[in-house]
Enzyme design. Sequence first.
Site, PDB file in Angstrom:
ATOM      1  N   LYS A 112       0.846  -1.180   0.000  1.00  0.00           N
ATOM      2  CA  LYS A 112       0.000   0.000   0.000  1.00  0.00           C
ATOM      3  C   LYS A 112       0.888   1.237   0.000  1.00  0.00           C
ATOM      4  O   LYS A 112       1.824   1.339   0.800  1.00  0.00           O
ATOM      5  CB  LYS A 112      -0.897  -0.016   1.252  1.00  0.00           C
ATOM      6  CG  LYS A 112      -1.949   1.054   1.314  1.00  0.00           C
ATOM      7  CD  LYS A 112      -2.802   0.865   2.570  1.00  0.00           C
ATOM      8  CE  LYS A 112      -3.871   1.935   2.688  1.00  0.00           C
ATOM      9  NZ  LYS A 112      -4.656   1.768   3.927  1.00  0.00           N
ATOM     10  N   HIS A 114      -0.173   4.412   0.443  1.00  0.00           N
ATOM     11  CA  HIS A 114      -0.727   5.553   1.175  1.00  0.00           C
ATOM     12  C   HIS A 114      -1.122   5.084   2.574  1.00  0.00           C
ATOM     13  O   HIS A 114      -1.027   3.898   2.894  1.00  0.00           O
ATOM     14  CB  HIS A 114      -1.945   6.121   0.441  1.00  0.00           C
ATOM     15  CG  HIS A 114      -3.067   5.143   0.288  1.00  0.00           C
ATOM     16  ND1 HIS A 114      -3.055   4.156  -0.681  1.00  0.00           N
ATOM     17  CD2 HIS A 114      -4.211   4.971   0.988  1.00  0.00           C
ATOM     18  CE1 HIS A 114      -4.166   3.431  -0.592  1.00  0.00           C
ATOM     19  NE2 HIS A 114      -4.879   3.896   0.422  1.00  0.00           N
TER      20      HIS A 114
END
Length: 231
Positions: A112, A114
């Site tokens: 991921k 963010h």
Amino acid sequence: MTTPDASTPRTDALAQDFVAFAVDAGVLRFGEFKTKAGRMSPYFFNAGLFDDGARLGRLAEFYARRLIDSGLEFDMLFGPAYKGITLAAAVAIELARLGRNVPYAYNRKEAKDHGEGGTLVGAPVKGRVLIIDDVISAGTSVRESIAMIKAAGATPCGVTIALDRQEKASENGVDAEHSAVQFVERDLGLSVVAIATLADLLAYLRAQQDARLAGNLPAVQAYRDRYGVQM
């Protein structure tokens, strides 16, 4: 060493209860199924079919009871994506219900970029980490999990699975003399705790009063004779 036919396999009440539960739930099925190794298996175990709250809760109970009985020491659970995610969460809940509250974590397939970022989700991965999955087919998921756990600075201490098929691993299309579980234990140095094994399934079929179920015994035994490993 015992021979692969395992005429008098060791079993216990927990294993027999689990096999009966898996059959009743339609998770353990009989017929003709092609395995990843290209073999035609007379039975198929699909843990993805523990697909409602009651079944998942009962499955978690079997895992938790087997882990407690095993005496294996661990500080947290790690569930490799994807099936391991649900298993880790469910078993953590059941262990807490039984008085053993442990954290759990799992990985994403893709990092991921963010928020918190990274590939690991859940509790910080530290201490002795127990990997939880449904089966060990080739050991790939286990090796990937070990790498992630070690990269986090923790120690992989074992693997727990629902069913040990006790059959020869396939390496480049050739049957090995060891199973995937034996590879994990001998080559990777991790203990493997299984709720039940193929020997337990054979014992269940031998004890059947239901002729329809008992009729699967010859095919399962023949498969064990051909592909089974020495234990």
